[in-house]
Design a protein around this motif. Structure first.
Motif, PDB file in Angstrom:
ATOM      1  N   LEU A 507      56.731  61.496  38.333  1.00  0.00           N
ATOM      2  CA  LEU A 507      57.255  60.961  37.081  1.00  0.00           C
ATOM      3  C   LEU A 507      58.498  61.761  36.687  1.00  0.00           C
ATOM      4  O   LEU A 507      58.588  62.954  36.968  1.00  0.00           O
ATOM      5  N   HIS A 508      59.444  61.100  36.044  1.00  0.00           N
ATOM      6  CA  HIS A 508      60.596  61.808  35.505  1.00  0.00           C
ATOM      7  C   HIS A 508      61.098  61.077  34.267  1.00  0.00           C
ATOM      8  O   HIS A 508      60.515  60.062  33.836  1.00  0.00           O
ATOM      9  N   GLU A 509      62.170  61.564  33.678  1.00  0.00           N
ATOM     10  CA  GLU A 509      62.588  61.076  32.371  1.00  0.00           C
ATOM     11  C   GLU A 509      63.015  59.615  32.393  1.00  0.00           C
ATOM     12  O   GLU A 509      62.944  58.931  31.377  1.00  0.00           O
ATOM     13  N   ASP A 528      55.060  61.744  28.361  1.00  0.00           N
ATOM     14  CA  ASP A 528      55.624  61.581  27.017  1.00  0.00           C
ATOM     15  C   ASP A 528      55.963  62.964  26.467  1.00  0.00           C
ATOM     16  O   ASP A 528      55.080  63.739  26.110  1.00  0.00           O
ATOM     17  N   LYS A 529      57.280  63.247  26.420  1.00  0.00           N
ATOM     18  CA  LYS A 529      57.764  64.550  25.965  1.00  0.00           C
ATOM     19  C   LYS A 529      57.142  65.660  26.807  1.00  0.00           C
ATOM     20  O   LYS A 529      57.444  65.790  27.974  1.00  0.00           O
ATOM     21  N   GLN A 530      56.223  66.446  26.245  1.00  0.00           N
ATOM     22  CA  GLN A 530      55.626  67.555  26.977  1.00  0.00           C
ATOM     23  C   GLN A 530      54.145  67.322  27.261  1.00  0.00           C
ATOM     24  O   GLN A 530      53.382  68.270  27.424  1.00  0.00           O
ATOM     25  N   GLU A 539      38.959  55.366  28.580  1.00  0.00           N
ATOM     26  CA  GLU A 539      39.367  56.614  27.935  1.00  0.00           C
ATOM     27  C   GLU A 539      40.695  57.097  28.492  1.00  0.00           C
ATOM     28  O   GLU A 539      41.145  56.643  29.549  1.00  0.00           O
ATOM     29  N   THR A 540      41.304  58.007  27.746  1.00  0.00           N
ATOM     30  CA  THR A 540      42.573  58.596  28.151  1.00  0.00           C
ATOM     31  C   THR A 540      42.440  60.114  28.143  1.00  0.00           C
ATOM     32  O   THR A 540      42.052  60.711  27.130  1.00  0.00           O
ATOM     33  N   LEU A 541      42.761  60.709  29.272  1.00  0.00           N
ATOM     34  CA  LEU A 541      42.757  62.166  29.377  1.00  0.00           C
ATOM     35  C   LEU A 541      44.175  62.683  29.163  1.00  0.00           C
ATOM     36  O   LEU A 541      45.149  62.019  29.514  1.00  0.00           O
ATOM     37  N   ARG A 542      44.281  63.878  28.591  1.00  0.00           N
ATOM     38  CA  ARG A 542      45.594  64.405  28.214  1.00  0.00           C
ATOM     39  C   ARG A 542      45.749  65.832  28.715  1.00  0.00           C
ATOM     40  O   ARG A 542      44.837  66.656  28.582  1.00  0.00           O
ATOM     41  N   LEU A 543      46.912  66.092  29.310  1.00  0.00           N
ATOM     42  CA  LEU A 543      47.254  67.448  29.749  1.00  0.00           C
ATOM     43  C   LEU A 543      48.495  67.881  28.996  1.00  0.00           C
ATOM     44  O   LEU A 543      49.575  67.313  29.167  1.00  0.00           O
ATOM     45  N   ASP A 544      48.349  68.896  28.148  1.00  0.00           N
ATOM     46  CA  ASP A 544      49.466  69.419  27.375  1.00  0.00           C
ATOM     47  C   ASP A 544      50.261  70.376  28.263  1.00  0.00           C
ATOM     48  O   ASP A 544      49.761  71.422  28.685  1.00  0.00           O
ATOM     49  N   ASN A 592      60.916  71.981  25.150  1.00  0.00           N
ATOM     50  CA  ASN A 592      61.328  71.846  26.538  1.00  0.00           C
ATOM     51  C   ASN A 592      61.317  70.365  26.900  1.00  0.00           C
ATOM     52  O   ASN A 592      60.332  69.667  26.661  1.00  0.00           O
ATOM     53  N   LYS A 593      62.411  69.904  27.457  1.00  0.00           N
ATOM     54  CA  LYS A 593      62.512  68.510  27.881  1.00  0.00           C
ATOM     55  C   LYS A 593      62.220  68.450  29.374  1.00  0.00           C
ATOM     56  O   LYS A 593      62.972  68.945  30.193  1.00  0.00           O
ATOM     57  N   ILE A 594      61.090  67.813  29.711  1.00  0.00           N
ATOM     58  CA  ILE A 594      60.685  67.702  31.109  1.00  0.00           C
ATOM     59  C   ILE A 594      61.475  66.574  31.767  1.00  0.00           C
ATOM     60  O   ILE A 594      61.464  65.438  31.292  1.00  0.00           O
ATOM     61  N   GLN A 595      62.128  66.898  32.855  1.00  0.00           N
ATOM     62  CA  GLN A 595      62.923  65.902  33.583  1.00  0.00           C
ATOM     63  C   GLN A 595      62.265  65.450  34.868  1.00  0.00           C
ATOM     64  O   GLN A 595      62.548  64.361  35.360  1.00  0.00           O
ATOM     65  N   ASN A 596      61.391  66.264  35.420  1.00  0.00           N
ATOM     66  CA  ASN A 596      60.795  65.926  36.708  1.00  0.00           C
ATOM     67  C   ASN A 596      59.386  66.511  36.797  1.00  0.00           C
ATOM     68  O   ASN A 596      59.179  67.687  36.483  1.00  0.00           O
TER      69      ASN A 596
END
Length: 607
Positions: A507-509, A528-530, A539-544, A592-596
């Motif tokens: 995934l990337h921006e 989505d962002k970070q 269900e939806t799992l989330r990794l911060d 921090n803006k994740i690009q890749n």
């Protein structure tokens, strides 16, 4: 017409054979280096690693080429008889064999630097070998002018010939379906550069000193190049540097370290300009050239002070390294050169290559060479930090002496990393109560990839100090990049027991969403962002990723274990093991803006 062709071929053969007889070992060195380079080209990467002698032969062939060239010039200067000439040849061969024997099996950075320094010394020596203790300054200038122009001509001929022959090979491949192996183009390049270029250059080397002293030719193109290209560029450099000097005086601030590069570029270009215009500096109609010659070394003094301040600031904060040593030595040489040409009554231009060759030799091979001084400086810095933090007590390491401040930990880590990559730990081995050499030997888990062993050795030494490698968390660098190295990702082995699916996602921006299907179960990945979201049916799992980035920012990029980059997410419908393979982006203020983002997912669906 036939007579003309035969005559041309005869003259060509006579010129080539005459050049070989004048410089036999020079050309034999070129043949040896070219053959080794072509042979190495045909080997795979693993085979090259198993035959490190090839690289040494290539480098020493380059050394032999210029060494025997210099010896032939000395033969001409002293009019040596055949016996003395042979003795010089055997002496040169003995030097090359001894140097080869002294080189380690696997060349390291310091070995390459020394080889390059030796090449520089020999090239400079060749420029004045025939003119030592002679008052033939015009011959010296004419000789080096001829070499300078001959090099450019040889490069031009070699480039055009390679391009023409390469196009001819492509034509044979495309028009006649003759399969031309891609390696042929590389082999052709090595032959032309190693053999043709060398042979062509040697054919035009002037050797008659008396004739050179009487010559007063000055190429018009050289004057145009110097007067209308090189001198204006030097003037632009000068204006920029003096404007910057005025800025730091007004602001009363330390100069930036990068200014050292600009000052050195200005100095080198200026000195080269003075050498090129030397014979015509007093001729009528060259007022601009005379003005430049008169004021250049005067204008150099403030810039030498600027250069010294810039490098001294770095040295006072971070100690001496090989690069800073070189800048310091060049600053000293520029200062002495400026003094000589301002106050000496002789002002002999041979001063420049002679002194520079001596300084280059001392810097690489002398008793206070760049490697010894740099190691001594960094070991002393490390000793001071360890004593300050109570880790080095009475000359011995005592790990686990409380919390070490981040600033000290970052500096200790940086110095240890430097010693691992550029030197060894011989200077600090007496600090440890254990046999640190055995510890280091056990840390070398990969004999093929030296860089990984350096990292492991660094970490092993820090572990004996009770510390962990750390970089500055508040790094001003705008970009961040974390993950596994190419070596790690190409040799990964995963334990997948207990999981049903393994899938890699990228995934990337721009494309921040990816749809997958696990059997009959859909899975939607969203960046989505970070945050990384894994949406299943129920269900939806989330990794911060924000705390992960913050944590990894204190450690070295691309040198982490798989375990450290693995995160497990559990839900009612699925359990997912997320393995980060690449995480990069830019820092924007506090965020921090994740690009890749590249991840490997191991998924188990609950019944």
């Amino acid at each position: 017409m036939a007579f003309f062709k035969n005559l041309s071929l005869q003259r060509l053969w006579h010129g080539a054979s005459s050049t070989f007889l004048r410089f036999p070992l020079v050309l034999l060195s070129a043949f040896a280096g070219t053959a080794a380079a072509i042979y190495q080209l045909e080997l795979s990467y693993e085979q090259r690693e198993q035959n490190p002698w090839l690289e040494k032969v290539i480098f020493l062939s380059a050394v032999g080429l210029i060494l025997f060239f210099t010896l032939e010039l000395l033969t001409r200067k002293y009019d040596w008889a055949r016996l003395k000439r042979w003795i010089s040849w055997f002496g040169g061969l003995a030097f090359l064999v001894l140097y080869y024997w002294l080189l380690p099996e696997d060349l390291e950075e310091r070995d390459y630097v020394r080889l390059l320094a030796l090449l520089l010394v020999l090239h400079l020596t060749a420029s004045y070998a025939m003119f030592i203790n002679r008052q033939v300054e015009n011959a010296f200038w004419q000789f080096n002018k001829s070499l300078f122009l001959r090099i450019f001509t040889a490069v031009l001929y070699t480039g055009v010939l390679y391009l023409g022959l390469a196009v001819a090979l492509v034509a044979l491949d495309q028009l006649f379906s003759i399969n031309i192996d891609g390696e042929v183009y590389g082999q052709l390049w090595f032959i032309l550069v190693g053999v043709f270029n060398t042979w062509f250059f040697l054919a035009g080397v002037p050797l008659d000193v008396a004739e050179l002293e009487q010559a007063h030719t000055y190429p018009k193109g050289l004057k145009v190049f110097t007067q209308f290209v090189l001198l204006p560029l030097v003037t632009i450099y000068l204006l920029i540097l003096y404007a910057y000097l005025g800025k730091i005086i007004v602001q009363w601030a330390w100069p930036e370290g990068w200014v050292s590069v600009l000052v050195l570029c200005f100095s080198i270009a200026g000195i080269l300009s003075l050498l090129l215009i030397y014979p015509i500096r007093h001729e009528e109609g060259n007022a601009w050239i005379r003005t430049f010659s008169k004021w250049f070394y005067r204008a150099l003094f403030p810039l030498i002070i600027l250069l010294s301040l810039a490098i001294w600031r770095r040295v006072s904060e971070y100690g001496i390294t090989e690069e800073r040593y070189i800048v310091l030595v060049l600053a000293l040489w520029l200062f002495l050169t400026a003094l000589y040409f301002l106050f000496s009554t002789v002002k002999n231009i041979k001063f420049i290559p002679i002194t520079l060759s001596i300084i280059a030799f001392i810097a690489a091979f002398g008793p206070v060479n760049m490697f010894k001084v740099s190691e001594w400086s960094q070991v002393n810095r490390l000793r001071g930090l360890l004593v300050q933090e109570g880790i080095l007590v009475k000359g011995k390491i005592e790990p686990g002496k409380g919390n070490v401040p981040e600033a000290s930990l970052v500096e200790i880590s940086a110095i240890t990393d430097y010693l691992a990559r550029h030197h060894d730990f011989e200077g600090i081995e007496d600090w440890f109560t254990v046999d640190i050499n055995k510890v280091l030997e056990n840390s070398k888990i990969n004999r093929q990839y030296a860089w990984q062993n350096k990292t492991n050795m660094r970490d092993a030494v820090l572990e004996q100090m009770g510390l962990e490698y750390t970089i500055k968390s508040s790094s001003p660098e705008r970009y961040f990049s974390f993950g596994l190295s190419n070596y790690e990702t190409s040799n990964e082995v995963f334990a997948i027991s207990g999981y049903e699916y393994a899938v890699e996602a990228h995934l990337h921006e721009t494309y921040h969403k990816q749809d997958l299907t696990l059997g009959k179960t859909p899975l939607v990945l969203t960046l989505d962002k970070q945050e990384l979201y894994l949406a299943f049916e129920k269900e939806t799992l989330r990794l911060d990723l924000a705390p992960i980035i913050k944590k990894l920012a204190t450690k070295e990029a691309y040198a982490r274990s798989q375990t450290e980059l693995t995160y497990t997410l559990k839900g009612h419908q699925a359990e997912v093991k997320v393995i980060l393979r690449e995480l990069s982006g830019v820092r924007e203020k506090a965020d921090n803006k994740i690009q890749n983002l590249r991840v490997l997912l191991l998924v188990r669906l609950e019944p």
